[in-house]
Design a protein around this motif. Structure first.
Motif, PDB file in Angstrom:
ATOM      1  N   ALA A   1     -10.763 -82.257  54.126  1.00 19.16           N
ATOM      2  CA  ALA A   1     -10.228 -80.901  53.945  1.00 19.16           C
ATOM      3  C   ALA A   1     -10.322 -80.506  52.480  1.00 19.16           C
ATOM      4  CB  ALA A   1      -8.776 -80.824  54.425  1.00 19.16           C
ATOM      5  N   ALA A   2     -10.495 -79.220  52.241  1.00 19.55           N
ATOM      6  CA  ALA A   2     -10.592 -78.716  50.873  1.00 19.55           C
ATOM      7  C   ALA A   2     -10.011 -77.311  50.831  1.00 19.55           C
ATOM      8  CB  ALA A   2     -12.039 -78.695  50.398  1.00 19.55           C
ATOM      9  N   THR A   3      -9.473 -76.934  49.688  1.00 21.01           N
ATOM     10  CA  THR A   3      -9.027 -75.562  49.472  1.00 21.01           C
ATOM     11  C   THR A   3      -9.826 -74.997  48.306  1.00 21.01           C
ATOM     12  OG1 THR A   3      -6.839 -76.035  50.357  1.00 21.01           O
ATOM     13  CG2 THR A   3      -7.052 -74.080  48.970  1.00 21.01           C
ATOM     14  N   GLU A   4     -10.365 -73.812  48.522  1.00 18.15           N
ATOM     15  CA  GLU A   4     -11.223 -73.151  47.532  1.00 18.15           C
ATOM     16  C   GLU A   4     -10.565 -71.861  47.066  1.00 18.15           C
ATOM     17  OE1 GLU A   4     -14.470 -71.153  49.310  1.00 18.15           O
ATOM     18  OE2 GLU A   4     -15.424 -70.578  47.430  1.00 18.15           O
ATOM     19  N   MET A   5     -10.553 -71.646  45.753  1.00 18.03           N
ATOM     20  CA  MET A   5     -10.155 -70.347  45.200  1.00 18.03           C
ATOM     21  C   MET A   5     -11.401 -69.712  44.595  1.00 18.03           C
ATOM     22  SD  MET A   5      -7.268 -69.420  42.299  1.00 18.03           S
ATOM     23  CE  MET A   5      -8.036 -70.420  41.021  1.00 18.03           C
ATOM     24  N   GLY A   6     -11.613 -68.436  44.859  1.00 15.75           N
ATOM     25  CA  GLY A   6     -12.813 -67.808  44.326  1.00 15.75           C
ATOM     26  C   GLY A   6     -12.692 -66.306  44.225  1.00 15.75           C
ATOM     27  N   ARG A   7     -13.814 -65.687  43.912  1.00 13.48           N
ATOM     28  CA  ARG A   7     -13.859 -64.231  43.772  1.00 13.48           C
ATOM     29  C   ARG A   7     -14.995 -63.665  44.612  1.00 13.48           C
ATOM     30  NH1 ARG A   7     -10.824 -61.486  40.750  1.00 13.48           N
ATOM     31  NH2 ARG A   7     -12.360 -59.824  40.638  1.00 13.48           N
ATOM     32  N   TRP A   8     -14.777 -62.460  45.140  1.00 11.11           N
ATOM     33  CA  TRP A   8     -15.786 -61.780  45.956  1.00 11.11           C
ATOM     34  C   TRP A   8     -16.140 -60.434  45.318  1.00 11.11           C
ATOM     35  CZ3 TRP A   8     -14.318 -56.995  47.764  1.00 11.11           C
ATOM     36  CH2 TRP A   8     -12.941 -56.736  47.839  1.00 11.11           C
ATOM     37  N   THR A   9     -17.363 -60.016  45.587  1.00 11.31           N
ATOM     38  CA  THR A   9     -17.856 -58.734  45.087  1.00 11.31           C
ATOM     39  C   THR A   9     -18.592 -58.030  46.209  1.00 11.31           C
ATOM     40  OG1 THR A   9     -18.189 -59.770  42.926  1.00 11.31           O
ATOM     41  CG2 THR A   9     -19.196 -57.609  43.257  1.00 11.31           C
ATOM     42  N   TRP A  10     -18.215 -56.791  46.452  1.00  7.08           N
ATOM     43  CA  TRP A  10     -18.766 -55.977  47.532  1.00  7.08           C
ATOM     44  C   TRP A  10     -19.566 -54.850  46.880  1.00  7.08           C
ATOM     45  CZ3 TRP A  10     -17.652 -55.400  53.013  1.00  7.08           C
ATOM     46  CH2 TRP A  10     -17.936 -54.142  53.545  1.00  7.08           C
ATOM     47  N   THR A  11     -20.845 -54.756  47.188  1.00  2.00           N
ATOM     48  CA  THR A  11     -21.673 -53.708  46.572  1.00  2.00           C
ATOM     49  C   THR A  11     -22.477 -52.993  47.651  1.00  2.00           C
ATOM     50  OG1 THR A  11     -23.364 -55.380  46.136  1.00  2.00           O
ATOM     51  CG2 THR A  11     -21.928 -54.798  44.307  1.00  2.00           C
ATOM     52  N   TRP A  12     -22.905 -51.771  47.304  1.00  2.00           N
ATOM     53  CA  TRP A  12     -23.753 -50.981  48.189  1.00  2.00           C
ATOM     54  C   TRP A  12     -25.160 -50.946  47.611  1.00  2.00           C
ATOM     55  CZ3 TRP A  12     -21.537 -49.359  52.654  1.00  2.00           C
ATOM     56  CH2 TRP A  12     -20.146 -49.317  52.688  1.00  2.00           C
ATOM     57  N   ALA A  13     -26.138 -50.948  48.473  1.00  2.00           N
ATOM     58  CA  ALA A  13     -27.521 -50.855  48.009  1.00  2.00           C
ATOM     59  C   ALA A  13     -27.728 -49.528  47.279  1.00  2.00           C
ATOM     60  CB  ALA A  13     -28.480 -50.967  49.194  1.00  2.00           C
ATOM     61  N   ALA A  14     -28.663 -49.537  46.343  1.00  2.00           N
ATOM     62  CA  ALA A  14     -28.966 -48.315  45.579  1.00  2.00           C
ATOM     63  C   ALA A  14     -29.326 -47.190  46.543  1.00  2.00           C
ATOM     64  CB  ALA A  14     -30.124 -48.573  44.619  1.00  2.00           C
ATOM     65  N   GLY A  15     -28.750 -46.014  46.317  1.00  2.00           N
ATOM     66  CA  GLY A  15     -29.075 -44.858  47.149  1.00  2.00           C
ATOM     67  C   GLY A  15     -28.200 -44.715  48.380  1.00  2.00           C
ATOM     68  N   VAL A  16     -27.378 -45.749  48.686  1.00  2.00           N
ATOM     69  CA  VAL A  16     -26.502 -45.669  49.857  1.00  2.00           C
ATOM     70  C   VAL A  16     -25.178 -45.022  49.453  1.00  2.00           C
ATOM     71  CG1 VAL A  16     -25.167 -47.009  51.531  1.00  2.00           C
ATOM     72  CG2 VAL A  16     -27.536 -47.643  51.017  1.00  2.00           C
ATOM     73  N   THR A  17     -24.729 -44.029  50.208  1.00  2.00           N
ATOM     74  CA  THR A  17     -23.428 -43.407  49.964  1.00  2.00           C
ATOM     75  C   THR A  17     -22.388 -44.074  50.853  1.00  2.00           C
ATOM     76  OG1 THR A  17     -24.518 -41.309  49.492  1.00  2.00           O
ATOM     77  CG2 THR A  17     -22.155 -41.226  49.956  1.00  2.00           C
ATOM     78  N   PRO A  18     -21.340 -44.681  50.278  1.00  2.00           N
ATOM     79  CA  PRO A  18     -20.318 -45.340  51.102  1.00  2.00           C
ATOM     80  C   PRO A  18     -19.658 -44.357  52.065  1.00  2.00           C
ATOM     81  CG  PRO A  18     -20.014 -45.851  48.772  1.00  2.00           C
ATOM     82  CD  PRO A  18     -21.038 -44.754  48.853  1.00  2.00           C
ATOM     83  N   PRO A  19     -19.199 -44.838  53.225  1.00  2.00           N
ATOM     84  CA  PRO A  19     -18.461 -43.971  54.145  1.00  2.00           C
ATOM     85  C   PRO A  19     -17.225 -43.390  53.452  1.00  2.00           C
ATOM     86  CG  PRO A  19     -18.946 -46.111  55.151  1.00  2.00           C
ATOM     87  CD  PRO A  19     -19.315 -46.222  53.714  1.00  2.00           C
TER      88      PRO A  19
END
Lengths: 170, 170
Positions: free
Chosen positions: B105-123
């Motif tokens: 068993a292991a516990t991981e702490m980390g960071r996430w990044t959410w990006t949109w492709a160039a030219g895509v308008t988010p909802p």
């Protein structure tokens, strides 16, 4: 006789130790300590004891609240709860659902509930009740179980952002 | 001779085992497996592979997304990512900051990044970029490290709720 005595000795020696592949299961002790710590939260939050709340964390603990940056270290955690404590009538209750422990470390999954005292109106923008889930990594330091990493989030949907202003009438 | 042979046998038997108080440190192996799994996320999210994402979780995994209820089990996790995958141009990247492992068993702490492709308008209502932190408990099953509990939240402040409508003019 000597050979059989030797085999018995070897067997006893082997029986006295456990395979290294099995970490000691400290789940029961960890669960008891975590339940005891969690049981103090309603009193500590409703009576504004930021100092005692901070003492539930390690000196270099990492607290990851939703919708704000990570908080590093017990002193910053104390300052965080001192701000929370300026809001009168708040009670935060925690309940462990599962605890997985191995030696001096444990990971806890649980649920939190945030309530306001009867008659208290929450500040603008705050929900009248809130609840969600959390994951905490605990470590045992000098016989005490303390929170080393703490993250939570809410079950409530995000507030709807303001609709774009309608075009001005001429 | 027989007695000394017996002592040697007993000593060897004892030397072959390690004290149960020291869990095996599997951090290096766990970190390598977790880094490898994390490295697949950008491709799996940008190419809409909900099936492969779900396969990174245990069958009874618990996923705790912010601002919605807990998701139980790999099938529901697959359905969750299938919805995410309907949004074209999304890339989710994960980066482990710390991994603490003990045995399987292991516990991981980390960071996430959410990006949109160039030219895509988010909802509507979705930010143009988002990032935050996470805590994941991993377990090793049949030689594979899989996510068993997963929680994250965003660093972005909550959207401001709509202001109360101004009183109508007469």
């Amino acid at each position: 006789m000597r050979l059989s005595a030797c085999l018995v000795t070897a067997a006893l020696a082997l029986a006295a130790c456990k395979p290294a592949a099995t970490p000691p299961d400290t789940s029961a002790a960890a669960k008891a300590a975590i339940d005891a710590a969690n049981a103090t939260w309603p009193r500590l939050t409703s009576t504004a004891h930021a100092d005692s709340i901070a003492d539930l964390y390690t000196a270099d603990a990492v607290m990851m609240p939703p919708n704000m940056p990570t908080v590093h270290g017990r002193d910053s955690i104390r300052a965080f709860f001192a701000v929370i404590n300026t809001m009168a009538g708040v009670t935060l209750a925690l309940r462990a659902e599962s605890v997985w422990a191995s030696g001096p470390a444990a990971t806890e999954m649980g649920r939190w509930t945030w309530t306001w005292a009867a008659g208290v109106t929450p500040p603008p923008g705050m929900p009248t009740a809130d609840s969600g889930k959390y994951l905490v990594r605990w470590v045992e330091e000098n016989g005490r179980w303390l929170m080393a990493q703490d993250i939570w989030n809410s079950d409530l949907p995000l507030p709807t952002p303001p609709a774009p202003a309608p075009a001005a009438r001429r």
